[in-house]
Scaffold this motif. Sequence first.
Motif, PDB file in Angstrom:
ATOM      1  N   ALA A 111      33.590 -33.903  13.966  1.00 29.67           N
ATOM      2  CA  ALA A 111      32.629 -33.406  12.975  1.00 29.67           C
ATOM      3  C   ALA A 111      31.219 -33.399  13.557  1.00 29.67           C
ATOM      4  O   ALA A 111      30.452 -32.456  13.342  1.00 29.67           O
ATOM      5  N   PHE A 112      30.864 -34.423  14.315  1.00 27.44           N
ATOM      6  CA  PHE A 112      29.545 -34.471  14.948  1.00 27.44           C
ATOM      7  C   PHE A 112      29.368 -33.293  15.898  1.00 27.44           C
ATOM      8  O   PHE A 112      28.323 -32.631  15.891  1.00 27.44           O
ATOM      9  N   LEU A 115      28.895 -30.135  13.832  1.00 30.08           N
ATOM     10  CA  LEU A 115      27.717 -30.092  12.962  1.00 30.08           C
ATOM     11  C   LEU A 115      26.379 -30.199  13.674  1.00 30.08           C
ATOM     12  O   LEU A 115      25.348 -29.864  13.093  1.00 30.08           O
ATOM     13  N   ILE A 116      26.351 -30.653  14.916  1.00 26.93           N
ATOM     14  CA  ILE A 116      25.064 -30.889  15.581  1.00 26.93           C
ATOM     15  C   ILE A 116      24.248 -29.603  15.715  1.00 26.93           C
ATOM     16  O   ILE A 116      23.034 -29.620  15.580  1.00 26.93           O
ATOM     17  N   ALA A 124      23.369 -34.961  11.756  1.00 29.69           N
ATOM     18  CA  ALA A 124      24.696 -35.122  12.351  1.00 29.69           C
ATOM     19  C   ALA A 124      24.844 -36.511  12.971  1.00 29.69           C
ATOM     20  O   ALA A 124      25.897 -37.139  12.874  1.00 29.69           O
ATOM     21  N   LEU A 128      27.443 -39.431  12.137  1.00 30.76           N
ATOM     22  CA  LEU A 128      28.237 -40.039  13.206  1.00 30.76           C
ATOM     23  C   LEU A 128      28.164 -41.561  13.139  1.00 30.76           C
ATOM     24  O   LEU A 128      29.190 -42.243  13.157  1.00 30.76           O
ATOM     25  N   SER A 152      19.651 -42.825  13.861  1.00 40.53           N
ATOM     26  CA  SER A 152      19.682 -41.427  14.264  1.00 40.53           C
ATOM     27  C   SER A 152      18.280 -40.881  14.492  1.00 40.53           C
ATOM     28  O   SER A 152      18.018 -40.203  15.498  1.00 40.53           O
TER      29      SER A 152
END
Length: 176
Positions: A111-112, A115-116, A124, A128, A152
């Motif tokens: 997913a990361f 989505l990044i 993202a 994560l 993040s």
Amino acid sequence: MTTTDTTQAPEPRRSWLRDHSELGVGVLLLAIGVLVLTDALTMDVDIAQRGPVGPKTVPLVVGIGLVLVAVLLTVDVLRGGRGEAEGGEDIDLSEPSDWRTVLLLAGVFLAFAVLIGPIGFPIAGALLFWGAAFALGSRHLDRDPLIAAVLSLLTYVVFNNMLGVPLPGGPLMEVL
């Protein structure tokens, strides 16, 4: 008078590859090392180098290190060396693998990666960090997302602003 039979059934013969299974790690390290060296040597760098350490230095050192470790591991295994079995006090080797956790972590990383680009690193990355904490067992739903967001944003600022490594900011950084 009774007699006991002291002969035992012969142990099943193990294959040579099973007895030298550590060679698989050596092959994997060699393949990764060759890949890193190939990429480093074919890297097209247009940036003027300002000192003895350029953009190719670290990949070359890592690639050479990987190849060296692969060769040393292979020689050790072929000479009879064996990796020591896991002896951690908190690990029960008789228990099966926790595939739920492995799959959750794999899903979080996937997913990361997806989505990044569209939502940027800060959001993202927070997903994560929070997803990894959740997959590994943390259930502090009030604290974990806040810590993930701070980590993040701090990572984004350090890499993007202080180290000069551009990370996708996404819509959040466009607003700020």
